[in-house]
Scaffold this motif. Structure first.
Motif, PDB file in Angstrom:
ATOM      1  N   GLY A  93     -33.022 -46.157   0.057  1.00 24.49           N
ATOM      2  CA  GLY A  93     -33.638 -44.892  -0.356  1.00 24.49           C
ATOM      3  C   GLY A  93     -35.013 -45.100  -0.985  1.00 24.49           C
ATOM      4  N   GLY A  94     -35.329 -46.334  -1.373  1.00 31.47           N
ATOM      5  CA  GLY A  94     -36.615 -46.632  -2.020  1.00 31.47           C
ATOM      6  C   GLY A  94     -36.381 -47.502  -3.244  1.00 31.47           C
ATOM      7  N   MET A  95     -37.083 -48.622  -3.325  1.00 26.09           N
ATOM      8  CA  MET A  95     -36.849 -49.607  -4.400  1.00 26.09           C
ATOM      9  C   MET A  95     -37.954 -49.602  -5.457  1.00 26.09           C
ATOM     10  SD  MET A  95     -33.963 -50.995  -3.828  1.00 26.09           S
ATOM     11  CE  MET A  95     -34.020 -52.382  -4.969  1.00 26.09           C
TER      12      MET A  95
ATOM     13  N   ALA B 242     -48.917 -41.705  -2.815  1.00 19.01           N
ATOM     14  CA  ALA B 242     -48.078 -42.742  -3.424  1.00 19.01           C
ATOM     15  C   ALA B 242     -47.599 -43.704  -2.353  1.00 19.01           C
ATOM     16  CB  ALA B 242     -46.876 -42.099  -4.116  1.00 19.01           C
ATOM     17  N   GLN B 243     -47.224 -44.890  -2.781  1.00 16.34           N
ATOM     18  CA  GLN B 243     -46.594 -45.810  -1.835  1.00 16.34           C
ATOM     19  C   GLN B 243     -45.191 -46.129  -2.321  1.00 16.34           C
ATOM     20  OE1 GLN B 243     -48.255 -49.857  -0.741  1.00 16.34           O
ATOM     21  NE2 GLN B 243     -48.269 -48.798   1.233  1.00 16.34           N
ATOM     22  N   ASP B 244     -44.268 -46.064  -1.359  1.00 11.47           N
ATOM     23  CA  ASP B 244     -42.856 -46.305  -1.626  1.00 11.47           C
ATOM     24  C   ASP B 244     -42.494 -47.639  -0.979  1.00 11.47           C
ATOM     25  OD1 ASP B 244     -40.064 -46.051  -1.834  1.00 11.47           O
ATOM     26  OD2 ASP B 244     -39.924 -44.692  -0.117  1.00 11.47           O
ATOM     27  N   PHE B 245     -41.556 -48.355  -1.559  1.00 12.71           N
ATOM     28  CA  PHE B 245     -41.116 -49.649  -1.003  1.00 12.71           C
ATOM     29  C   PHE B 245     -39.696 -49.471  -0.513  1.00 12.71           C
ATOM     30  CE2 PHE B 245     -44.585 -52.480  -2.311  1.00 12.71           C
ATOM     31  CZ  PHE B 245     -45.323 -51.581  -3.066  1.00 12.71           C
ATOM     32  N   LYS B 246     -39.528 -49.383   0.809  1.00 11.43           N
ATOM     33  CA  LYS B 246     -38.246 -48.948   1.353  1.00 11.43           C
ATOM     34  C   LYS B 246     -37.243 -50.074   1.563  1.00 11.43           C
ATOM     35  CE  LYS B 246     -39.110 -44.466   3.179  1.00 11.43           C
ATOM     36  NZ  LYS B 246     -40.531 -44.190   3.419  1.00 11.43           N
ATOM     37  N   ARG B 247     -37.754 -51.298   1.770  1.00  8.19           N
ATOM     38  CA  ARG B 247     -36.804 -52.393   2.042  1.00  8.19           C
ATOM     39  C   ARG B 247     -36.235 -52.924   0.739  1.00  8.19           C
ATOM     40  NH1 ARG B 247     -36.348 -54.291   7.543  1.00  8.19           N
ATOM     41  NH2 ARG B 247     -37.914 -53.124   8.702  1.00  8.19           N
ATOM     42  N   VAL B 248     -35.046 -53.453   0.821  1.00 10.67           N
ATOM     43  CA  VAL B 248     -34.361 -53.887  -0.402  1.00 10.67           C
ATOM     44  C   VAL B 248     -34.973 -55.143  -1.011  1.00 10.67           C
ATOM     45  CG1 VAL B 248     -32.548 -55.282   0.722  1.00 10.67           C
ATOM     46  CG2 VAL B 248     -32.068 -54.138  -1.447  1.00 10.67           C
TER      47      VAL B 248
ATOM     48  N   ASP C   6     -38.167 -39.610  -3.615  1.00  6.87           N
ATOM     49  CA  ASP C   6     -37.509 -40.388  -4.653  1.00  6.87           C
ATOM     50  C   ASP C   6     -37.571 -41.838  -4.185  1.00  6.87           C
ATOM     51  OD1 ASP C   6     -35.980 -41.309  -6.710  1.00  6.87           O
ATOM     52  OD2 ASP C   6     -34.240 -40.042  -6.309  1.00  6.87           O
ATOM     53  N   PRO C   7     -38.334 -42.715  -4.813  1.00  3.55           N
ATOM     54  CA  PRO C   7     -38.873 -42.691  -6.181  1.00  3.55           C
ATOM     55  C   PRO C   7     -40.328 -42.233  -6.347  1.00  3.55           C
ATOM     56  CG  PRO C   7     -39.030 -44.928  -5.348  1.00  3.55           C
ATOM     57  CD  PRO C   7     -38.462 -44.086  -4.233  1.00  3.55           C
TER      58      PRO C   7
END
Ligand code: AMP
Ligand code: GLY
Length: 414
Positions: A215-217, A199-205, A279-280
């Motif tokens: 925490g992850g957007m 999975a890919q998480d997007f950490k920056r706001v 998470d997420p």
């Protein structure tokens, strides 16, 4: 019917409960207003006082504090490492020492308690500068910047305890790595491993990966650029030596070994390990496993993962709706529109699930914001484009004052 207990109170736990409920009765402790509204039993009773066939511990804090050890001492089947294994996430300094001993490729680093040593080391590095707190900081203890002065100021804030209290008074300074990031969540029963879909998480706001780390957007899965060969490479170069080192240290790791990997031009390098579901990421991974999740997790807890396969299908995208002021100072109490009494969309849409992260019911019974990350709206479908369309359409139907949301989750892969 078999019974599962999920420990935690966020959208990750909501997703786990929803996935496990396909094959078990689920109790969540403590859960939240949205999980309860969705029909799951939420109780304040501590997990140690509950009975079930399977216990899944969501957050890192109870793992670090030894909850899995206490449950196992009662003879329970648990997904989540004991305190020894959880130390991999509880202390970045320990993790980096562990990785070095195991020979896992990772960023060069130094560990510091004294400001002058830390600044001297920073001076020897080239940008981007990476400064991390040693202890738990809910995903927010990492600064990545090209600005030397900002990096120095961050070191001072962390070491003085003003930024993260005692969790921050040791800092790690790392070589900046460049590449695409992947979250590879690996089920581990102490001996055998099964990788879940990357999975890919997007950490920056902010859109375009700008702004503060959170925490992850949002997230999507599977990551097409991580095919079977790429996953195999990570399993061989990163996970296999980790397992050997765990065994050498007699750490019986039964849970999720979450490898945060940077795919550099030099091959995959480990940014960090978490010792739990992401998470997420969980909000996009769980929907892909259908009814197989419960059995798979039982095998993790029982130590019978050998030979297990984890068939996943479809695509999922999740968009996090965060509160005004997130991540610095999230505001609570804003009324959420667009959700029905079950906490799902007033006008249901196919392939959409609204996972609740930080919500509560106000005196009028309306849902209101009660945390930094408020909701994770997941779209699932047979293509990434449709999953993304479903997630964003649903996310637009849910509104509250000051809603913070990225508009570019999975945009580059459709
Ligand atoms: P961590 O909590 O250690 O995963 O760090 C949070 C985020 O900061 C990661 O997902 C990366 O985006 C970024 N990051 C962490 N370490 C590095 C590094 N050594 N080089 C570049 N970016 C990093
Ligand atoms: N998505 C990042 C984390 O779970 O730590």
């Amino acid at each position: 019917m078999r019974r599962a207990v999920v420990v935690g109170s966020g959208a990750r736990e909501h997703a786990l409960a929803w996935g496990l409920a396909k094959s078990a009765d689920v109790v969540v402790t403590p859960g939240n207003a949205g999980i309860a509204a969705h029909g799951f039993t939420c109780v304040e009773t501590p997990a140690t006082e509950l009975e079930a066939d399977l216990f899944v511990i969501g957050p890192e804090q109870p793992l670090v504090e030894g909850l899995a050890d206490r449950l196992r001492a009662q003879g329970k089947t648990v997904v989540g490492p004991g305190a020894d294994g959880a130390h991999l996430e509880g202390s970045k300094a320990f993790m980096k020492e562990f990785l070095a001993a195991a020979g896992v490729p990772t960023a060069a680093f130094g560990t510091f308690r004294a400001e002058s040593d830390a600044i001297a080391f920073l001076r020897s590095m080239s940008p981007p500068y990476v400064v991390k707190t040693d202890g738990l900081a809910a995903g927010k203890g990492v600064l990545v910047t090209d600005d030397f002065e900002q990096a120095c100021a961050d070191v001072r804030d962390k070491l003085s305890g003003s930024a993260f209290g005692s969790a921050g008074t040791t800092v790690i300074i790392e070589e900046g790595l460049d590449g695409e990031e992947c979250s590879l969540l690996v089920l581990c029963d102490g001996t055998d491993v099964v990788a879940l879909v990357p999975a890919q998480d997007f950490k920056r706001v902010g859109d375009g990966d700008r702004g503060a780390n959170t925490g992850g957007m949002g997230a999507y899965a599977p990551m097409e650029s991580m095919g079977a060969d790429e996953v195999h490479e990570v399993m061989e170069s990163i996970v296999a030596p980790t397992l050997r080192e765990l065994r050498a240290r007699e750490i019986d790791f039964r849970g999720v070994l979450y490898a945060g990997v940077m795919l550099t031009s030099d091959g995959p390098k480990l940014l960090e390990y978490n010792v739990r579901f992401g998470d997420p990421e969980t909000e996009v991974i769980v929907p892909l496993y259908g009814a197989g999740l419960f059995e798979l997790l039982v095998r993790v807890g029982e130590g019978t993962l050998a030979g297990a396969s984890a068939p996943a299908s479809g695509y999922a995208v999740t968009v996090v709706l965060a509160a005004h002021g997130y991540p610095e100072s999230p505001r609570t109490g804003d009324v959420i529109r667009g959700l029905g009494v079950d906490g799902q969309l007033v006008e249901p849409r196919e392939g959409v699930i609204v996972f609740h992260a930080g919500t509560t019911r106000n005196d009028d019974g309306e849902f209101a914001t009660a945390g930094g990350r408020v909701l994770a709206v997941t779209g699932e479908a047979s293509s990434m484009a449709e999953a993304r369309h479903r997630a964003y359409e649903a996310a637009s139907l849910v509104t509250f004052e000051g809603k913070v949301m990225r508009t570019d989750i999975a945009l580059a892969v459709v």
